[in-house]
Design an enzyme around this catalytic site. Structure first.
Site, PDB file in Angstrom:
ATOM      1  N   SER A 169       0.623  -1.153   0.147  1.00 48.76           N
ATOM      2  CA  SER A 169       0.080  -0.169   0.011  1.00 48.76           C
ATOM      3  C   SER A 169       0.916   1.198  -0.033  1.00 48.76           C
ATOM      4  CB  SER A 169      -0.983   0.001   1.347  1.00 48.76           C
ATOM      5  OG  SER A 169      -0.167  -0.213   2.602  1.00 48.76           O
ATOM      6  N   HIS A 197      -5.287  -3.606  -2.908  1.00 51.09           N
ATOM      7  CA  HIS A 197      -4.553  -2.632  -3.990  1.00 51.09           C
ATOM      8  C   HIS A 197      -4.463  -3.444  -5.294  1.00 51.09           C
ATOM      9  CE1 HIS A 197      -4.189   0.455  -1.181  1.00 51.09           C
ATOM     10  NE2 HIS A 197      -3.986  -0.364  -0.105  1.00 51.09           N
ATOM     11  N   LYS A 229     -11.654   0.513  -2.366  1.00 51.92           N
ATOM     12  CA  LYS A 229     -10.814   1.205  -3.019  1.00 51.92           C
ATOM     13  C   LYS A 229     -11.087   0.966  -4.247  1.00 51.92           C
ATOM     14  CE  LYS A 229      -7.660   0.248   0.697  1.00 51.92           C
ATOM     15  NZ  LYS A 229      -6.811  -0.342   1.518  1.00 51.92           N
TER      16      LYS A 229
HETATM   17  C1  LIG Z   1      -6.932  -0.740   3.162  1.00 48.77           C
HETATM   18  C2  LIG Z   1      -6.230  -1.916   3.507  1.00 48.77           C
HETATM   19  C3  LIG Z   1      -6.968  -2.749   4.185  1.00 48.77           C
HETATM   20  C4  LIG Z   1      -8.161  -2.577   5.228  1.00 48.77           C
HETATM   21  O1  LIG Z   1      -9.169  -2.231   4.259  1.00 48.77           O
HETATM   22  P1  LIG Z   1     -10.429  -1.145   4.695  1.00 48.77           P
HETATM   23  O2  LIG Z   1     -11.473  -1.832   4.007  1.00 48.77           O
HETATM   24  O3  LIG Z   1     -10.069   0.085   4.401  1.00 48.77           O
HETATM   25  O4  LIG Z   1     -10.679  -1.563   6.087  1.00 48.77           O
HETATM   26  C5  LIG Z   1      -6.227  -4.082   4.450  1.00 48.77           C
HETATM   27  N1  LIG Z   1      -5.134  -4.314   3.970  1.00 48.77           N
HETATM   28  C6  LIG Z   1      -4.586  -3.591   3.101  1.00 48.77           C
HETATM   29  C7  LIG Z   1      -3.044  -3.829   2.353  1.00 48.77           C
HETATM   30  C8  LIG Z   1      -5.059  -2.205   2.847  1.00 48.77           C
HETATM   31  O5  LIG Z   1      -4.431  -1.381   2.015  1.00 48.77           O
END
Ligand SMILES: *Cc1c(COP(=O)(O)O)cnc(C)c1O
Length: 380
Positions: A169, A197, A229
């Site tokens: 991320s 991602h 996302k």
């Molecule tokens: C954003 C993210 C999460 C958490 O997801 P949310 O739906 O925002 O709680 C988990 N793992 C990774 C790698 C992330 O980037």
């Protein structure tokens, strides 16, 4: 009470003087163009998606009003789970209210104090916290380093789980999933991949980095992905063999003791997935934007990493430098937040720029010009 308030204020002062205080910036009608969200395909802002919200029938409530196991599970949730499982080529999928909850729930189901978990050093906080919560022996290997991973696997005495982000991320690097899967097969470890991602942007059909690597359910039995996302909605899922999904329904406390996501949101998410599958050109536009950004940045002498994904960090080192650069960008009309430790390693504070299919080339040109200025100011 005043004692507590004094202590809290003292802690805030410590953060502030270390340039580590975090605050939330508000989206207003005059907010700058955002280059740091995870809306990679522009779906969160897409008019078809807000239309979908209003087209959902009145029989679908806004709130689920209960845990999925009590009375919160709706046909729209079921449809969404089926669409996700079919897209990923997995037996079943299970929804969670967020990615953080999905990862903690996975940990609650897969890990014990006798089950070691082997993790990439740059994994997301929710994977680390999952291991800590379950008091599972946590072995971390150097970022994307197969030799370091193999050394950890060789030292396991009992059952082990390898758990990794697919696209990291804060760095935009992609885990070498084929080689990791081969090592897991050799050392009889379970592989779990976080596609937060990757889902929606990578792979021939956009199903994620696991699809891009051509890895079946046998090789990657546990896939987690988020819906907030690239999908532009909210929530998350775990996909895999039926037995795993049934076990999660019984062991994942973040599912059992938490209200199911909005049924209306799940209907909109079904629409979002249909849009993603009908518009592969959005993924191509994203790739074009990433390439355009990199070419323009190179030409301006802006220091990039070798990330090929939508996540393009500019590593500045000191926290104060990243903050100063972010502030210049903001006044120039570009929203790029400064990412500081403990989110990233000490001494690697950065601007985490993300590209989206919704960005236009002229907006990227503007960002590049502002970046040149921001880096100038930050290096003083
Ligand atoms: C954003 C993210 C999460 C958490 O997801 P949310 O739906 O925002 O709680 C988990 N793992 C990774 C790698 C992330 O980037």
């Amino acid at each position: 009470m005043t004692n507590w308030i004094n202590r809290w204020e003292a802690r805030l002062d410590v953060l502030n003087s270390a340039h580590r205080l975090r605050t939330r910036r508000l989206h207003t009608s005059v907010a700058p163009i955002c280059f740091c969200d995870n809306d990679y395909l522009g779906l969160a802002h897409h008019p078809s998606l807000s239309d979908a919200w209003y087209q959902v029938g009145a029989e679908i409530p806004v709130g689920s009003a209960a845990s999925p196991l009590v009375s919160g599970h709706y046909p729209t949730h079921q449809t969404l789970e089926e669409r996700i499982a079919a897209w990923l080529g997995r037996d079943r999928a299970l929804l969670f209210s967020s990615g953080f909850a999905a990862n903690l729930g996975l940990a609650q189901t897969l890990l014990t104090p006798k089950t070691s978990v082997v993790q990439d050093r740059y994994n997301h906080a929710s994977l680390i916290d999952g291991a800590r919560l379950m008091r599972a022996p946590l072995k971390r290997y150097a970022h994307c380093d197969l030799a370091s991973l193999e050394a950890r696997l060789r030292s396991l005495s009992g059952p082990g789980v390898v758990w990794t982000d697919s696209v990291f991320s804060m760095d935009g690097t992609v885990a070498p999933l084929q080689q990791i899967a081969a090592l897991c097969a050799r050392y009889d470890a379970l592989l779990a991949v976080d596609e937060a991602h990757g889902f929606g942007v990578m792979g021939p059909t956009g199903a994620g980095a696991v699809e891009a690597a051509g890895l079946s359910q046998d090789l990657v039995p546990v896939v987690m992905g988020t819906l907030g996302k690239a999908v532009g909605c909210q929530g998350a899922f775990v996909a895999g063999p039926s037995a795993l999904i049934e076990l999660l329904e019984n062991d994942a406390r973040t599912l059992i003791y938490s209200t199911a996501e909005s049924p209306r949101m799940s209907a909109v998410t079904v629409a979002a997935i249909a849009l993603m599958q009908a518009h592969p050109e959005w993924r191509l536009q994203l790739e074009d934007n990433v390439q355009y950004f990199r070419a323009r940045a190179c030409a301006e002498g802006i220091p990039l990493t070798d990330s090929k994904t939508a996540i393009q960090p500019i590593i500045l080192g000191a926290d104060a430098r990243a903050l100063a650069a972010s502030q210049v960008l903001w006044t120039e009309g570009y929203w790029v937040s400064a990412i500081r430790p403990p989110t990233v390693p000490e001494g690697s504070a950065r601007l985490r720029i993300t590209l989206s299919a919704r960005h236009r080339f002229d907006q990227i040109d503007g960002l590049i010009a502002a970046l040149a200025k921001a880096l100038e100011v930050a290096s003083r």
